[in-house]
Design a protein around this motif. Structure first.
Motif, PDB file in Angstrom:
ATOM      1  N   MET A 177       0.842  -1.199   0.000  1.00  0.00           N
ATOM      2  CA  MET A 177       0.000   0.000   0.000  1.00  0.00           C
ATOM      3  C   MET A 177       0.877   1.249   0.000  1.00  0.00           C
ATOM      4  SD  MET A 177      -3.056  -0.838   2.681  1.00  0.00           S
ATOM      5  CE  MET A 177      -4.318  -2.030   2.297  1.00  0.00           C
ATOM      6  N   LYS A 178       0.307   2.321  -0.437  1.00  0.00           N
ATOM      7  CA  LYS A 178       1.035   3.590  -0.453  1.00  0.00           C
ATOM      8  C   LYS A 178       1.511   3.953   0.957  1.00  0.00           C
ATOM      9  CE  LYS A 178      -1.342   7.371  -0.986  1.00  0.00           C
ATOM     10  NZ  LYS A 178      -2.181   8.419  -1.618  1.00  0.00           N
ATOM     11  N   GLY A 179       2.796   4.256   1.073  1.00  0.00           N
ATOM     12  CA  GLY A 179       3.357   4.652   2.363  1.00  0.00           C
ATOM     13  C   GLY A 179       3.717   3.515   3.281  1.00  0.00           C
ATOM     14  N   ALA A 180       3.491   2.268   2.853  1.00  0.00           N
ATOM     15  CA  ALA A 180       3.771   1.131   3.729  1.00  0.00           C
ATOM     16  C   ALA A 180       5.277   0.965   3.950  1.00  0.00           C
ATOM     17  CB  ALA A 180       3.184  -0.147   3.139  1.00  0.00           C
ATOM     18  N   GLY A 219      12.761  -2.945  14.440  1.00  0.00           N
ATOM     19  CA  GLY A 219      12.506  -2.185  13.222  1.00  0.00           C
ATOM     20  C   GLY A 219      11.405  -1.173  13.394  1.00  0.00           C
ATOM     21  N   CYS A 220      11.040  -0.594  12.259  1.00  0.00           N
ATOM     22  CA  CYS A 220       9.963   0.389  12.246  1.00  0.00           C
ATOM     23  C   CYS A 220       8.986   0.025  11.137  1.00  0.00           C
ATOM     24  CB  CYS A 220      10.509   1.798  12.063  1.00  0.00           C
ATOM     25  SG  CYS A 220      11.788   1.954  10.818  1.00  0.00           S
ATOM     26  N   ASN A 221       7.732   0.235  11.418  1.00  0.00           N
ATOM     27  CA  ASN A 221       6.651  -0.074  10.498  1.00  0.00           C
ATOM     28  C   ASN A 221       5.770   1.150  10.299  1.00  0.00           C
ATOM     29  OD1 ASN A 221       7.525  -2.740  10.743  1.00  0.00           O
ATOM     30  ND2 ASN A 221       5.460  -3.552  10.773  1.00  0.00           N
ATOM     31  N   THR A 222       5.115   1.201   9.165  1.00  0.00           N
ATOM     32  CA  THR A 222       3.931   2.048   9.051  1.00  0.00           C
ATOM     33  C   THR A 222       2.765   1.153   8.656  1.00  0.00           C
ATOM     34  OG1 THR A 222       4.338   2.574   6.720  1.00  0.00           O
ATOM     35  CG2 THR A 222       5.231   4.085   8.363  1.00  0.00           C
ATOM     36  N   GLN A 223       1.628   1.420   9.236  1.00  0.00           N
ATOM     37  CA  GLN A 223       0.421   0.675   8.912  1.00  0.00           C
ATOM     38  C   GLN A 223      -0.723   1.642   8.662  1.00  0.00           C
ATOM     39  OE1 GLN A 223      -0.577  -2.206  11.881  1.00  0.00           O
ATOM     40  NE2 GLN A 223       0.865  -3.727  11.100  1.00  0.00           N
ATOM     41  N   PRO A 224      -1.638   1.275   7.772  1.00  0.00           N
ATOM     42  CA  PRO A 224      -2.829   2.101   7.590  1.00  0.00           C
ATOM     43  C   PRO A 224      -3.678   2.091   8.857  1.00  0.00           C
ATOM     44  CG  PRO A 224      -3.027   0.052   6.367  1.00  0.00           C
ATOM     45  CD  PRO A 224      -1.628   0.098   6.881  1.00  0.00           C
ATOM     46  N   PHE A 241      -6.743   1.797   9.362  1.00  0.00           N
ATOM     47  CA  PHE A 241      -7.824   0.823   9.492  1.00  0.00           C
ATOM     48  C   PHE A 241      -7.326  -0.514  10.014  1.00  0.00           C
ATOM     49  CE2 PHE A 241      -6.655   0.634   4.915  1.00  0.00           C
ATOM     50  CZ  PHE A 241      -6.265  -0.689   4.813  1.00  0.00           C
ATOM     51  N   VAL A 242      -6.015  -0.784   9.871  1.00  0.00           N
ATOM     52  CA  VAL A 242      -5.443  -1.970  10.489  1.00  0.00           C
ATOM     53  C   VAL A 242      -5.178  -1.715  11.968  1.00  0.00           C
ATOM     54  CG1 VAL A 242      -3.448  -3.511  10.550  1.00  0.00           C
ATOM     55  CG2 VAL A 242      -4.431  -2.832   8.360  1.00  0.00           C
ATOM     56  N   GLY A 243      -4.542  -0.591  12.268  1.00  0.00           N
ATOM     57  CA  GLY A 243      -4.219  -0.273  13.658  1.00  0.00           C
ATOM     58  C   GLY A 243      -5.443  -0.116  14.539  1.00  0.00           C
ATOM     59  N   HIS A 244      -6.539   0.372  13.965  1.00  0.00           N
ATOM     60  CA  HIS A 244      -7.744   0.619  14.752  1.00  0.00           C
ATOM     61  C   HIS A 244      -8.842  -0.398  14.497  1.00  0.00           C
ATOM     62  CE1 HIS A 244      -6.258   5.056  14.607  1.00  0.00           C
ATOM     63  NE2 HIS A 244      -5.697   4.388  15.609  1.00  0.00           N
ATOM     64  N   ASP A 245      -8.574  -1.398  13.626  1.00  0.00           N
ATOM     65  CA  ASP A 245      -9.534  -2.462  13.332  1.00  0.00           C
ATOM     66  C   ASP A 245     -10.865  -1.891  12.854  1.00  0.00           C
ATOM     67  OD1 ASP A 245     -10.732  -4.884  12.991  1.00  0.00           O
ATOM     68  OD2 ASP A 245     -10.779  -5.428  15.112  1.00  0.00           O
ATOM     69  N   THR A 246     -10.793  -1.078  11.814  1.00  0.00           N
ATOM     70  CA  THR A 246     -12.001  -0.490  11.235  1.00  0.00           C
ATOM     71  C   THR A 246     -12.098  -0.897   9.769  1.00  0.00           C
ATOM     72  OG1 THR A 246     -10.770   1.548  10.723  1.00  0.00           O
ATOM     73  CG2 THR A 246     -11.959   1.482  12.814  1.00  0.00           C
ATOM     74  N   GLU A 247     -13.085  -0.377   9.066  1.00  0.00           N
ATOM     75  CA  GLU A 247     -13.275  -0.727   7.672  1.00  0.00           C
ATOM     76  C   GLU A 247     -12.153  -0.163   6.799  1.00  0.00           C
ATOM     77  OE1 GLU A 247     -15.583  -2.727   6.343  1.00  0.00           O
ATOM     78  OE2 GLU A 247     -16.174  -3.158   8.411  1.00  0.00           O
ATOM     79  N   THR A 265     -10.245   1.709   3.936  1.00  0.00           N
ATOM     80  CA  THR A 265     -10.507   2.962   3.213  1.00  0.00           C
ATOM     81  C   THR A 265      -9.473   3.146   2.120  1.00  0.00           C
ATOM     82  OG1 THR A 265      -9.199   4.202   4.841  1.00  0.00           O
ATOM     83  CG2 THR A 265     -11.584   4.091   5.200  1.00  0.00           C
ATOM     84  N   ALA A 266      -9.831   3.921   1.098  1.00  0.00           N
ATOM     85  CA  ALA A 266      -8.939   4.110  -0.045  1.00  0.00           C
ATOM     86  C   ALA A 266      -7.755   5.008   0.283  1.00  0.00           C
ATOM     87  CB  ALA A 266      -9.727   4.689  -1.222  1.00  0.00           C
ATOM     88  N   GLU A 267      -7.930   5.980   1.177  1.00  0.00           N
ATOM     89  CA  GLU A 267      -6.873   6.926   1.535  1.00  0.00           C
ATOM     90  C   GLU A 267      -6.666   6.921   3.049  1.00  0.00           C
ATOM     91  OE1 GLU A 267      -4.869   8.640  -0.396  1.00  0.00           O
ATOM     92  OE2 GLU A 267      -5.789   7.947  -2.265  1.00  0.00           O
ATOM     93  N   PRO A 268      -6.114   5.845   3.573  1.00  0.00           N
ATOM     94  CA  PRO A 268      -5.969   5.764   5.033  1.00  0.00           C
ATOM     95  C   PRO A 268      -4.843   6.670   5.533  1.00  0.00           C
ATOM     96  CG  PRO A 268      -4.899   3.897   4.002  1.00  0.00           C
ATOM     97  CD  PRO A 268      -5.585   4.644   2.895  1.00  0.00           C
ATOM     98  N   LYS A 269      -4.965   7.062   6.784  1.00  0.00           N
ATOM     99  CA  LYS A 269      -3.847   7.707   7.463  1.00  0.00           C
ATOM    100  C   LYS A 269      -2.858   6.620   7.881  1.00  0.00           C
ATOM    101  CE  LYS A 269      -6.551  11.581   9.279  1.00  0.00           C
ATOM    102  NZ  LYS A 269      -6.998  12.284  10.508  1.00  0.00           N
ATOM    103  N   LEU A 270      -1.610   7.011   8.038  1.00  0.00           N
ATOM    104  CA  LEU A 270      -0.572   6.048   8.401  1.00  0.00           C
ATOM    105  C   LEU A 270      -0.193   6.193   9.869  1.00  0.00           C
ATOM    106  CD1 LEU A 270       1.764   6.283   5.271  1.00  0.00           C
ATOM    107  CD2 LEU A 270       0.093   4.496   5.796  1.00  0.00           C
ATOM    108  N   ILE A 271       0.053   5.051  10.504  1.00  0.00           N
ATOM    109  CA  ILE A 271       0.512   5.022  11.884  1.00  0.00           C
ATOM    110  C   ILE A 271       1.978   4.597  11.880  1.00  0.00           C
ATOM    111  CG2 ILE A 271       0.185   4.026  14.167  1.00  0.00           C
ATOM    112  CD1 ILE A 271      -2.681   3.343  13.360  1.00  0.00           C
ATOM    113  N   ALA A 272       2.857   5.417  12.451  1.00  0.00           N
ATOM    114  CA  ALA A 272       4.290   5.085  12.538  1.00  0.00           C
ATOM    115  C   ALA A 272       4.541   4.316  13.834  1.00  0.00           C
ATOM    116  CB  ALA A 272       5.127   6.359  12.511  1.00  0.00           C
TER     117      ALA A 272
END
Length: 235
Positions: A96-99, A127-132, A134-140, A142-149
């Motif tokens: 995904m974008k920004g992953a 290490g370090c990850n970024t996740q959308p 909707f994964v970090g918060h267990d929600t639906e 989305t096409a343009e998710p925010k990223l969690i560092a």
């Protein structure tokens, strides 16, 4: 008589030398095997960073006793399921974008069987990850998710098998200890965005054959961590 004694001593020395060379050759075979296994694991890390999942699945042995355990996703037995975990769960998440999924291998411990057909290895990773979100918060999804560092720490524990002169993954395990937002820390929030969330949101994940040995850090207990197995014994 002196010549006979000298000849006997020479024969004995030659026999000892041949035995020492044979011992050194066996040791070199094991050292070379450990080096190739270390290279295999390092290549896996680089392929993971480069999103080359086709090369990753080629690193697995071609037999149906292959298994994969990842995070809290469960244990998957069989090469087809192992391939699906990487191509249908991890690949969609980390392309995904920004992953970002950056694992730095540390504390290598590699043990090769004396007959050089089996081996196991353990590595810690930080290490370090970024996740959308909707994964970090267990929600639906989305096409343009925010990223969690996030910071992430875990352990690889892998059984290897020699197949056609190449070392391959046989039983592949990655156990996460913590995956935490960089501004929260693992005491406040030890785990964010388990792979089970990813599998639920992204179709194609096969059903697991059992639970994974998953026990991340908890501030409420002394977290148990497994010791390395005993070294292989000859014979």
């Amino acid at each position: 008589m002196p010549n006979a004694v000298a000849a006997g001593e020479n024969t004995s020395m030659l026999s000892q030398l041949v035995e020492r060379v044979a011992v050194l050759e066996r040791k070199m075979v094991l050292v070379e095997a450990a080096r190739k296994i270390a290279d295999l694991q390092a290549r896996y890390i680089y392929y993971l960073q480069a999103h080359d999942y086709d090369s990753i699945v080629d690193m697995f042995a071609h037999n149906e006793s292959v298994s994969v355990e990842m995070d809290n996703l469960g244990k998957f037995i069989g090469r087809e399921k192992a391939v699906d975990v990487f191509l249908k769960v991890l690949k969609p998440l980390y392309t995904m974008k920004g992953a970002l999924g950056l694992h730095m291998l540390t504390t290598p411990l590699i043990e090769v069987h004396p007959e050089c057909h089996l081996a196991w290895g353990m590595w810690h990773t930080l290490g370090c990850n970024t996740q959308p979100d909707f994964v970090g918060h267990d929600t639906e999804m989305t096409a343009e998710p925010k990223l969690i560092a996030m910071w992430q720490q875990g352990k690889y524990f892998i059984d290897f098998v020699k197949e056609d002169e190449d070392w391959k993954f046989q039983n592949f395990r990655w156990y996460v200890n913590f995956r935490t937002p960089f501004d929260e820390g693992w005491v406040k929030q030890p785990i964010t965005g388990n792979l089970s969330v990813v599998a639920k949101l992204m179709p194609g994940c096969p059903p697991p054959d059992g639970p994974s040995s998953y026990h991340p850090f908890s501030a409420d207990e002394l977290t148990p961590y497994d010791l390395p197995p005993s070294p292989f014994k000859a014979g």
